[in-house]
Design an enzyme around this catalytic site. Structure first.
Site, PDB file in Angstrom:
ATOM      1  N   GLU A  85      -1.281 -11.081  -7.781  1.00 25.54           N
ATOM      2  CA  GLU A  85      -2.594 -10.634  -8.283  1.00 25.54           C
ATOM      3  C   GLU A  85      -2.514  -9.192  -8.810  1.00 25.54           C
ATOM      4  O   GLU A  85      -2.987  -8.882  -9.892  1.00 25.54           O
ATOM      5  CB  GLU A  85      -3.644 -10.686  -7.167  1.00 25.54           C
ATOM      6  CG  GLU A  85      -4.455 -11.955  -7.146  1.00 25.54           C
ATOM      7  CD  GLU A  85      -4.126 -12.808  -5.937  1.00 25.54           C
ATOM      8  OE1 GLU A  85      -3.276 -12.387  -5.123  1.00 25.54           O
ATOM      9  OE2 GLU A  85      -4.712 -13.905  -5.819  1.00 25.54           O
ATOM     10  N   ASP A  92       0.846  -1.196   0.000  1.00 19.19           N
ATOM     11  CA  ASP A  92       0.000   0.000   0.000  1.00 19.19           C
ATOM     12  C   ASP A  92       0.886   1.251   0.000  1.00 19.19           C
ATOM     13  O   ASP A  92       1.821   1.347   0.779  1.00 19.19           O
ATOM     14  CB  ASP A  92      -0.894   0.002   1.246  1.00 19.19           C
ATOM     15  CG  ASP A  92      -1.846  -1.182   1.252  1.00 19.19           C
ATOM     16  OD1 ASP A  92      -2.335  -1.555   0.165  1.00 19.19           O
ATOM     17  OD2 ASP A  92      -2.085  -1.759   2.325  1.00 19.19           O
TER      18      ASP A  92
HETATM   19  N1  SAM Z   1       0.871  -8.724  -2.298  1.00 18.64           N
HETATM   20  C1  SAM Z   1      -0.425  -8.826  -2.936  1.00 18.64           C
HETATM   21  C2  SAM Z   1      -0.321  -8.639  -4.413  1.00 18.64           C
HETATM   22  O1  SAM Z   1       0.726  -8.160  -4.889  1.00 18.64           O
HETATM   23  O2  SAM Z   1      -1.245  -8.997  -5.130  1.00 18.64           O
HETATM   24  C3  SAM Z   1      -1.421  -7.853  -2.289  1.00 18.64           C
HETATM   25  C4  SAM Z   1      -1.128  -6.386  -2.431  1.00 18.64           C
HETATM   26  S1  SAM Z   1      -2.274  -5.341  -1.518  1.00 18.64           S
HETATM   27  C5  SAM Z   1      -2.178  -3.841  -2.318  1.00 18.64           C
HETATM   28  C6  SAM Z   1      -1.379  -5.014  -0.018  1.00 18.64           C
HETATM   29  C7  SAM Z   1      -1.760  -5.918   1.126  1.00 18.64           C
HETATM   30  O3  SAM Z   1      -0.884  -5.670   2.214  1.00 18.64           O
HETATM   31  C8  SAM Z   1      -3.175  -5.696   1.642  1.00 18.64           C
HETATM   32  O4  SAM Z   1      -3.872  -6.921   1.647  1.00 18.64           O
HETATM   33  C9  SAM Z   1      -2.961  -5.145   3.055  1.00 18.64           C
HETATM   34  O5  SAM Z   1      -3.981  -5.530   3.947  1.00 18.64           O
HETATM   35  C10 SAM Z   1      -1.614  -5.733   3.430  1.00 18.64           C
HETATM   36  N2  SAM Z   1      -0.872  -4.948   4.436  1.00 18.64           N
HETATM   37  C11 SAM Z   1      -0.613  -3.618   4.401  1.00 18.64           C
HETATM   38  N3  SAM Z   1       0.073  -3.226   5.478  1.00 18.64           N
HETATM   39  C12 SAM Z   1       0.298  -4.351   6.218  1.00 18.64           C
HETATM   40  C13 SAM Z   1       0.936  -4.592   7.463  1.00 18.64           C
HETATM   41  N4  SAM Z   1       1.509  -3.595   8.153  1.00 18.64           N
HETATM   42  N5  SAM Z   1       0.970  -5.859   7.930  1.00 18.64           N
HETATM   43  C14 SAM Z   1       0.373  -6.861   7.241  1.00 18.64           C
HETATM   44  N6  SAM Z   1      -0.262  -6.699   6.062  1.00 18.64           N
HETATM   45  C15 SAM Z   1      -0.304  -5.451   5.558  1.00 18.64           C
END
Ligand code: SAM
Length: 218
Positions: A198, A122
């Site tokens: 994804e 993110d």
């Molecule tokens: N990695 C996957 C992809 O490339 O398809 C998902 C990307 S998605 C934009 C980012 C994910 O990171 C989200 O599901 C969010 O909930 C998770 N996330 C963000 N900050 C995080 C944190 N501090 N600890 C664990 N998960 C986190």
């Protein structure tokens, strides 16, 4: 239990064998969860888990842990895994943790982790939220607390601003930039063996170039 039939994400997750509850109890002894000591790789912010399931299939010689902080997102990964296992696949080298990655040093011992993947993290565009970016210096310091000396962090994103920020954070910290590209999919060498996530599939199909860096501690 068939997860796709369960309405409440939290209850389903708690009952699932592949989700490690109270992960801090395994600090320093993660091989006991897998039953075999193999190099340990994490994906922080794994989303629906496609990347890690592909990696676990491709690399049976490694153990993988997917870290995701939201129940509803983790449930989607569990449903996908259940679907694949019903088709005959098995992932004995992959488990999941539902936790905020800020807690990594409470969950893993120094030198316990061989590699960390950050995929399409993110961006947190507001400056006051910079510390939440998974490539901020605060997070890099957390990775140092769990990684082996020669362990790597691999980061992919289509967000140029986040990538530039991350390069700056690496420059300001105790890390070496080992690999860097602003267009992974058009780099013949670096794209070899690339496993898509994804988000990578989605954004590259829209024509967005994918940036990638690999960093190691100095
Ligand atoms: N990695 C996957 C992809 O490339 O398809 C998902 C990307 S998605 C934009 C980012 C994910 O990171 C989200 O599901 C969010 O909930 C998770 N996330 C963000 N900050 C995080 C944190 N501090 N600890 C664990 N998960 C986190």
């Amino acid at each position: 239990m068939r997860l796709r039939n369960v309405p409440g994400a939290k209850d389903a997750i708690l009952e699932c064998d592949w989700v490690i509850d109270e992960p801090e109890k395994f600090k320093g002894k993660w091989e006991s969860v897998f039953g075999e000591k193999r190099p340990l790789f994490l994906e922080v912010g794994m989303g629906k888990g496609r990347f890690l399931m592909d990696m676990a299939r491709l690399h049976p010689e490694r153990n993988f842990i997917g870290i995701e902080m939201y129940d509803s997102v983790l449930l989607r990964a569990l449903q996908k895994r259940e679907e694949l296992e019903e088709q005959g696949e098995s992932f004995s080298n992959l488990v999941f943790i539902r936790v905020d990655a800020r807690l990594l040093p409470e969950i893993f011992e120094k030198d316990e982790v061989d590699g960390i993947y950050l995929n399409f993290s993110d961006p947190w565009p507001k400056a006051r939220h910079a510390k939440r970016r998974l490539t901020s210096r605060e997070f890099l310091a957390r990775y140092e607390q769990v990684l082996k000396k020669d362990g790597v962090v691999e980061f992919k994103t289509d967000n140029r601003g986040l990538f530039e920020f991350s390069l700056e954070e690496v420059r300001e910290s105790d890390w070496n930039l080992e690999v860097c590209t602003f267009d992974l999919h058009h780099d013949e060498e670096l794209v070899k063996g690339n496993v898509m996530t994804e988000y990578e599939e989605k954004f590259s199909s829209m024509g967005n170039p994918i940036c990638k860096m690999v960093i190691k501690q100095k």
